[in-house]
Scaffold this active site. Structure first.
Site, PDB file in Angstrom:
ATOM      1  N   ASP A   1     -11.276 -42.861   4.142  1.00 37.00           N
ATOM      2  CA  ASP A   1     -11.010 -42.395   2.776  1.00 37.00           C
ATOM      3  C   ASP A   1     -10.249 -43.536   2.103  1.00 37.00           C
ATOM      4  OD1 ASP A   1     -10.680 -40.722   0.502  1.00 37.00           O
ATOM      5  OD2 ASP A   1      -8.682 -40.174   1.205  1.00 37.00           O
TER       6      ASP A   1
ATOM      7  N   GLU B   1     -16.168 -42.909   2.091  1.00 34.89           N
ATOM      8  CA  GLU B   1     -16.392 -42.163   0.854  1.00 34.89           C
ATOM      9  C   GLU B   1     -16.779 -43.125  -0.262  1.00 34.89           C
ATOM     10  OE1 GLU B   1     -14.039 -39.191  -2.215  1.00 34.89           O
ATOM     11  OE2 GLU B   1     -13.285 -39.419  -0.173  1.00 34.89           O
TER      12      GLU B   1
ATOM     13  N   ASP C   1      -4.857 -37.589   3.227  1.00 28.41           N
ATOM     14  CA  ASP C   1      -5.753 -38.748   3.314  1.00 28.41           C
ATOM     15  C   ASP C   1      -6.415 -38.849   4.688  1.00 28.41           C
ATOM     16  OD1 ASP C   1      -5.360 -40.074   0.641  1.00 28.41           O
ATOM     17  OD2 ASP C   1      -3.284 -40.008   1.323  1.00 28.41           O
TER      18      ASP C   1
END
Length: 173
Positions: A8, A67, A139
Site C-alpha cells: 500500500d 495498489e 496501512d
C-alpha cells in the site's frame, strides 16, 4: 507454495503485507509500515525503495502486488504517491518479481465483498481472514488486503483457465 508481497504505497507511510499460499489457503507471514522521515522527496523515495528491497530480501516473495494510484483531490499528493509507488515497483522489478496492480475498489471487493468498504472494514476482514490475534494498523492491513486480492484474483484466473480447457464447442464436459 508461493509467497505474495502486497504494498500500500505512500510517500510518508508505505504499508506492506506478506502472505504464503499453502494448499489453496492464505497464511500470514508478516506486515508493517515503512515510515519515511520528513526530508526532501528524493530522500523519502529512496527510503521506500530501500525498505521494500529489505522486505523482499527478508521474505523472498514469488509475487508482488501493489495498489494503483487513485485520483486525489490534491494533484501534488497524487504525484508524490505515484512516485512512491514507482520506487516500490522498481524494487520489485530489480528483484525479478512479477508485478500486479489492483485498484482500491478491486481490493475492497476481494477482501470485504463491496468496493465501497471503509478502512475499518478492511482491517476487520484481514484480521478475520488471516486469523490474526490483533488488528494490524491501517496501512499494513491495506497491504495485506492487496496481497489477499492478488491471491483471490489468481485463484479465479486459474479456475477460469481450467473451465476453458474443459470446454468443447461452447459446452462444458
Amino acid at each position: 507454495m508461493s509467497i505474495i508481497l502486497g504494498i500500500d504505497p505512500g510517500s510518508r507511510i508505505t504499508g506492506y503485507g506478506v502472505i504464503r499460499i499453502v494448499a489453496g489457503k492464505a497464511e500470514y507471514l508478516g506486515s508493517g509500515c515503512i515510515r519515511t522521515d520528513f526530508g526532501e522527496l528524493p530522500s523519502r523515495l529512496k527510503q521506500v525503495y530501500d525498505g521494500v528491497s529489505e522486505i523482499i530480501t527478508q521474505f523472498k516473495p514469488d509475487e508482488f502486488a501493489i495498489e494503483r494510484v487513485f485520483m486525489a483531490r490534491n494533484a501534488d499528493s497524487a504525484l508524490k504517491l505515484g512516485q512512491a509507488r514507482g520506487s516500490a515497483i522498481v524494487a520489485a522489478v530489480n528483484a525479478l518479481l512479477p508485478v500486479s496492480e489492483y485498484s482500491a475498489t478491486q481490493i475492497k471487493q476481494a477482501v470485504v465483498g463491496t468496493g465501497g468498504a471503509a478502512k475499518e472494514q478492511v482491517q476487520h476482514m484481514v484480521t478475520h481472514l488471516l486469523k490474526l490475534s490483533a488488528t494490524p494498523q491501517a496501512d499494513a492491513a491495506d497491504a495485506l488486503g492487496v496481497a489477499i486480492c492478488h491471491f483471490h484474483t489468481r485463484q479465479s484466473l486459474i479456475k477460469m483457465a481450467g473451465r476453458a480447457t474443459s470446454s468443447v464447442r461452447g459446452r462444458y464436459r
